[in-house]
Design a protein around this motif. Structure first.
Motif, PDB file in Angstrom:
ATOM      1  N   SER A   1      15.195  -7.396   1.096  1.00 32.98           N
ATOM      2  CA  SER A   1      15.490  -8.541   0.391  1.00 32.98           C
ATOM      3  C   SER A   1      14.327  -9.473   0.570  1.00 32.98           C
ATOM      4  N   ALA A   2      13.531  -9.603   1.918  1.00 31.56           N
ATOM      5  CA  ALA A   2      12.522 -10.439   2.095  1.00 31.56           C
ATOM      6  C   ALA A   2      11.066  -9.751   1.545  1.00 31.56           C
ATOM      7  N   LEU A   3      11.251  -8.551   1.121  1.00 32.17           N
ATOM      8  CA  LEU A   3      10.050  -7.978   0.800  1.00 32.17           C
ATOM      9  C   LEU A   3       8.946  -7.802   1.950  1.00 32.17           C
ATOM     10  N   GLU A   4       9.591  -7.315   3.093  1.00 32.26           N
ATOM     11  CA  GLU A   4       8.653  -6.996   4.177  1.00 32.26           C
ATOM     12  C   GLU A   4       9.442  -5.623   4.977  1.00 32.26           C
ATOM     13  N   PHE A   5       9.005  -4.635   4.501  1.00 32.76           N
ATOM     14  CA  PHE A   5       9.522  -3.415   4.692  1.00 32.76           C
ATOM     15  C   PHE A   5       8.400  -2.256   4.795  1.00 32.76           C
TER      16      PHE A   5
ATOM     17  N   GLU B   1       0.986  -1.209  -0.011  1.00 33.76           N
ATOM     18  CA  GLU B   1       0.090  -0.222   0.185  1.00 33.76           C
ATOM     19  C   GLU B   1       0.699   1.327  -0.073  1.00 33.76           C
ATOM     20  N   TYR B   2       0.519   2.302  -0.810  1.00 33.50           N
ATOM     21  CA  TYR B   2       1.258   3.382  -0.965  1.00 33.50           C
ATOM     22  C   TYR B   2       0.395   4.668  -0.563  1.00 33.50           C
TER      23      TYR B   2
ATOM     24  N   VAL C   1       5.160  -2.648   2.681  1.00 29.88           N
ATOM     25  CA  VAL C   1       5.253  -4.072   1.844  1.00 29.88           C
ATOM     26  C   VAL C   1       5.213  -5.151   2.690  1.00 29.88           C
ATOM     27  N   ASN C   2       4.024  -5.875   2.525  1.00 26.73           N
ATOM     28  CA  ASN C   2       3.732  -7.255   3.226  1.00 26.73           C
ATOM     29  C   ASN C   2       3.757  -7.068   4.698  1.00 26.73           C
TER      30      ASN C   2
END
Length: 400
Positions: free
Chosen positions: A345-349, A327-328, A366-367
């Motif tokens: 790198s884990a796309l959790e940020f 979401e942005y 992100v996630n």
């Protein structure tokens, strides 16, 4: 209130404007000129769930035909507006009929930017476009996408999930770099490549040769050739402002509206993709995303009915691409300073875009789904933050 309101548009903004007017007590004549042979519907699923076959077309519409009948909304599908006479307060339709109005709402949305020469390729804007594209996806099928923006990348992810061979041709160094910055854009590029998308970056398109439309060959400016069963062009969108221009309204990158969504004609409002809106925080901006179509109509309806409300919601959009769901909020560009909080790198940020005074202009989760309100507060507060503390996961966002 005894008058007539006409809404031109067949998307979410038109549907929500009709709903908001009835909810707020408007009891007069109300007409929606939808254009397509469908009840007004939402478009984000067209590149995601609907394209994947996970959503039926009826689920795209916020209201079915019976709702319009029950609420005495005269829904005109399959007919389009061709002219607005703002002096006579009259809308001409392509079936030869005309509609008188006291107030007019423009919710005409946008259309895909055509490739030069307009070859007979695929585009993705309508439910019919999405249905045709879905029929061409699957094992042993190939797809070339010209353009690595949001629509192109979402379609690429959906097509790969269906087993389609996908090539994306993008002239920029990284997809979405101008919006998200190099670091996050590189992570998205890596994600697509790891899922089998052939990303051809820093590559422009010289020409397209159609053979068995919408298939054919795309010729890159690096002398490369890319042949596929289907060529999908996603090189941006163009606001549908011809009616507004011909009616003499102020138009600049969309239909110019004030903070209350009024155009330069006090009897005409504009909402959704076409609204070049005077936002209290960001100045004049035009946002082609779902949240404006969802939320602007309530403010427009209130002001049509004599109110003086301001549309001050933060711009908002979302995307789903493979394991990248985000979401942005806010409004920034890839040239702003970016602070990453979490594991890229884990796309959790979380990501934050800061101006020169270290004020948060935009934020993205992100996630991670618990920080939306805190991100919004950082943006609306307009206070300067410490970038180091902002990037430290051990420090609460309300303490940075």
């Amino acid at each position: 209130m005894d008058n007539s309101i006409v809404i031109i548009g067949g998307g979410l903004a038109a549907a929500k404007t009709a709903e908001a007017l009835r909810t707020r007590g408007y009891d007069g004549a109300l007409v929606v000129v939808a254009g397509e042979d469908h009840v007004p519907y939402e478009r984000p699923p067209l590149s995601k769930e609907f394209l994947a076959g996970k959503t039926e077309s009826a689920e795209l519409a916020p209201f079915d035909a019976q709702w319009y009948a029950t609420h005495r909304v005269d829904l005109r599908t399959g007919v389009s507006a061709t002219q607005i006479d703002s002096d006579a307060k009259m809308v001409t339709l392509d079936d030869g009929s005309s509609l008188a109005y006291d107030t007019l709402v423009l919710a005409t949305g946008s259309r895909p930017r055509p490739f030069p020469g307009e070859p007979e390729v695929a585009y993705l804007r309508t439910v019919d476009d999405s249905e045709r594209l879905r029929e061409r996806l699957g094992e042993d099928r190939s797809l070339v996408i010209v353009g690595g923006g949001w629509i192109g990348l979402e379609a690429a992810a959906t097509a790969r999930a269906a087993g389609t061979s996908v090539t994306v041709i993008e002239p920029e160094r990284l997809p979405l770099e101008r919006i998200l910055g190099a670091e996050i854009a590189a992570a998205i590029a890596d994600l697509h490549r790891s899922n089998g998308v052939d990303l051809r970056l820093s590559t422009g398109v010289e020409s397209i040769r159609v053979q068995d439309a919408p298939g054919g060959t795309v010729f890159g400016d690096d002398a490369s050739t890319h042949t596929a069963d289907t060529i999908l062009v996603g090189i941006g969108a163009v606001p549908n402002v011809a009616l507004a221009e011909e009616a003499g309204l102020s138009v600049s990158n969309g239909v110019d509206v004030d903070a209350g969504l009024r155009t330069s004609d006090p009897n005409i409002f504009a909402v959704g993709d076409i609204a070049n809106h005077d936002h209290p925080l960001f100045g004049r901006i035009r946002i082609e995303h779902w949240a404006n179509a969802l939320n602007q109509p309530a403010v427009a309806a209130a002001n049509i009915l004599g109110g003086d409300e301001v549309y001050d919601r933060l711009p908002y959009f979302f995307t789903d691409q493979f394991s990248f769901s985000m979401e942005y909020r806010g409004h920034a560009s890839g040239s702003d300073a970016v602070v990453i909080r979490g594991d890229l790198s884990a796309l959790e940020f979380l990501a934050f875009w800061l101006d020169e005074e270290n004020r948060v202009r935009a934020g993205m989760n992100v996630n991670l789904w618990d920080d939306g309100d805190a991100i919004a507060e950082l943006i609306t507060s307009q206070r300067s933050v410490d970038p180091v503390r902002l990037g430290d996961r051990a420090i609460a966002l309300d303490s940075v």
